[in-house]
Write a protein that holds these residues in place. Structure first.
Motif, PDB file in Angstrom:
ATOM      1  N   LEU A  44      21.147  -2.772 -34.115  1.00  0.00           N
ATOM      2  CA  LEU A  44      20.912  -2.053 -32.858  1.00  0.00           C
ATOM      3  C   LEU A  44      19.810  -1.010 -33.008  1.00  0.00           C
ATOM      4  O   LEU A  44      18.982  -0.847 -32.116  1.00  0.00           O
ATOM      5  CB  LEU A  44      22.199  -1.388 -32.360  1.00  0.00           C
ATOM      6  N   ALA A  45      19.784  -0.307 -34.137  1.00  0.00           N
ATOM      7  CA  ALA A  45      18.724   0.683 -34.370  1.00  0.00           C
ATOM      8  C   ALA A  45      17.369  -0.013 -34.413  1.00  0.00           C
ATOM      9  O   ALA A  45      16.388   0.458 -33.822  1.00  0.00           O
ATOM     10  CB  ALA A  45      18.985   1.447 -35.667  1.00  0.00           C
ATOM     11  N   LEU A  51      12.382  -2.184 -28.546  1.00  0.00           N
ATOM     12  CA  LEU A  51      12.338  -1.913 -27.103  1.00  0.00           C
ATOM     13  C   LEU A  51      11.449  -0.725 -26.766  1.00  0.00           C
ATOM     14  O   LEU A  51      10.853  -0.680 -25.696  1.00  0.00           O
ATOM     15  CB  LEU A  51      13.747  -1.652 -26.568  1.00  0.00           C
ATOM     16  N   LEU A  52      11.351   0.236 -27.669  1.00  0.00           N
ATOM     17  CA  LEU A  52      10.597   1.453 -27.392  1.00  0.00           C
ATOM     18  C   LEU A  52       9.129   1.361 -27.786  1.00  0.00           C
ATOM     19  O   LEU A  52       8.367   2.283 -27.489  1.00  0.00           O
ATOM     20  CB  LEU A  52      11.256   2.636 -28.105  1.00  0.00           C
ATOM     21  N   LYS A  53       8.711   0.263 -28.402  1.00  0.00           N
ATOM     22  CA  LYS A  53       7.301   0.132 -28.789  1.00  0.00           C
ATOM     23  C   LYS A  53       6.413   0.279 -27.568  1.00  0.00           C
ATOM     24  O   LYS A  53       6.650  -0.335 -26.538  1.00  0.00           O
ATOM     25  CB  LYS A  53       7.040  -1.228 -29.444  1.00  0.00           C
ATOM     26  N   GLY A  54       5.418   1.128 -27.699  1.00  0.00           N
ATOM     27  CA  GLY A  54       4.466   1.322 -26.607  1.00  0.00           C
ATOM     28  C   GLY A  54       4.934   2.292 -25.540  1.00  0.00           C
ATOM     29  O   GLY A  54       4.212   2.558 -24.590  1.00  0.00           O
ATOM     30  N   SER A  55       6.142   2.845 -25.677  1.00  0.00           N
ATOM     31  CA  SER A  55       6.665   3.743 -24.646  1.00  0.00           C
ATOM     32  C   SER A  55       6.358   5.208 -24.920  1.00  0.00           C
ATOM     33  O   SER A  55       6.640   6.062 -24.089  1.00  0.00           O
ATOM     34  CB  SER A  55       8.182   3.582 -24.545  1.00  0.00           C
ATOM     35  N   GLY A  56       5.826   5.498 -26.096  1.00  0.00           N
ATOM     36  CA  GLY A  56       5.619   6.884 -26.483  1.00  0.00           C
ATOM     37  C   GLY A  56       6.842   7.486 -27.145  1.00  0.00           C
ATOM     38  O   GLY A  56       6.821   8.611 -27.611  1.00  0.00           O
ATOM     39  N   ARG A  62      15.927   5.897 -36.515  1.00  0.00           N
ATOM     40  CA  ARG A  62      17.028   5.846 -35.559  1.00  0.00           C
ATOM     41  C   ARG A  62      18.273   5.407 -36.307  1.00  0.00           C
ATOM     42  O   ARG A  62      18.240   4.465 -37.076  1.00  0.00           O
ATOM     43  CB  ARG A  62      16.735   4.861 -34.444  1.00  0.00           C
ATOM     44  N   VAL A  63      19.362   6.097 -36.065  1.00  0.00           N
ATOM     45  CA  VAL A  63      20.627   5.762 -36.699  1.00  0.00           C
ATOM     46  C   VAL A  63      21.650   5.519 -35.604  1.00  0.00           C
ATOM     47  O   VAL A  63      21.791   6.333 -34.687  1.00  0.00           O
ATOM     48  CB  VAL A  63      21.106   6.906 -37.623  1.00  0.00           C
ATOM     49  N   VAL A  64      22.332   4.395 -35.682  1.00  0.00           N
ATOM     50  CA  VAL A  64      23.430   4.095 -34.769  1.00  0.00           C
ATOM     51  C   VAL A  64      24.706   4.202 -35.606  1.00  0.00           C
ATOM     52  O   VAL A  64      24.922   3.418 -36.513  1.00  0.00           O
ATOM     53  CB  VAL A  64      23.286   2.696 -34.143  1.00  0.00           C
ATOM     54  N   HIS A  65      25.509   5.196 -35.310  1.00  0.00           N
ATOM     55  CA  HIS A  65      26.721   5.455 -36.094  1.00  0.00           C
ATOM     56  C   HIS A  65      27.820   4.456 -35.748  1.00  0.00           C
ATOM     57  O   HIS A  65      27.844   3.891 -34.655  1.00  0.00           O
ATOM     58  CB  HIS A  65      27.207   6.883 -35.850  1.00  0.00           C
TER      59      HIS A  65
END
Length: 78
Positions: A44-45, A51-56, A62-65
């Motif tokens: 998921l991380a 998904l965030l590539k190009g979004s700034g 990123r850590v998903v606990h």
């Protein structure tokens, strides 16, 4: 070189990227309202990074606990 070399029986980072993007395309085609995606935290991380590539918003670790809930808002382009 995790992007290019997979552990025995595993995937390269490039293969994980491809699988995540294909899954996202399928999920987007099925969304009719609130949608839950359940997976291993590491995947998921990685998925969030894609998904965030190009979004700034990309960059950083990123850590998903365990047993956590991560929320995204998705507004399809019309």
């Amino acid at each position: 070189r995790p992007a290019e070399v997979a552990p025995p029986g595993g995937e390269t980072v490039i293969q994980v990227d491809d699988r995540c993007l294909k899954a996202w395309e399928f999920i987007k085609s099925q969304i009719t309202g609130d949608t839950a995606i359940v997976s291993h935290g590491g995947l998921l991380a990685h998925f969030m990074e894609q998904l965030l590539k190009g979004s700034g918003e990309e960059g950083g670790e990123r850590v998903v606990h365990n047993a956590s809930i991560t929320t995204f808002e998705y507004a399809p382009e019309t």
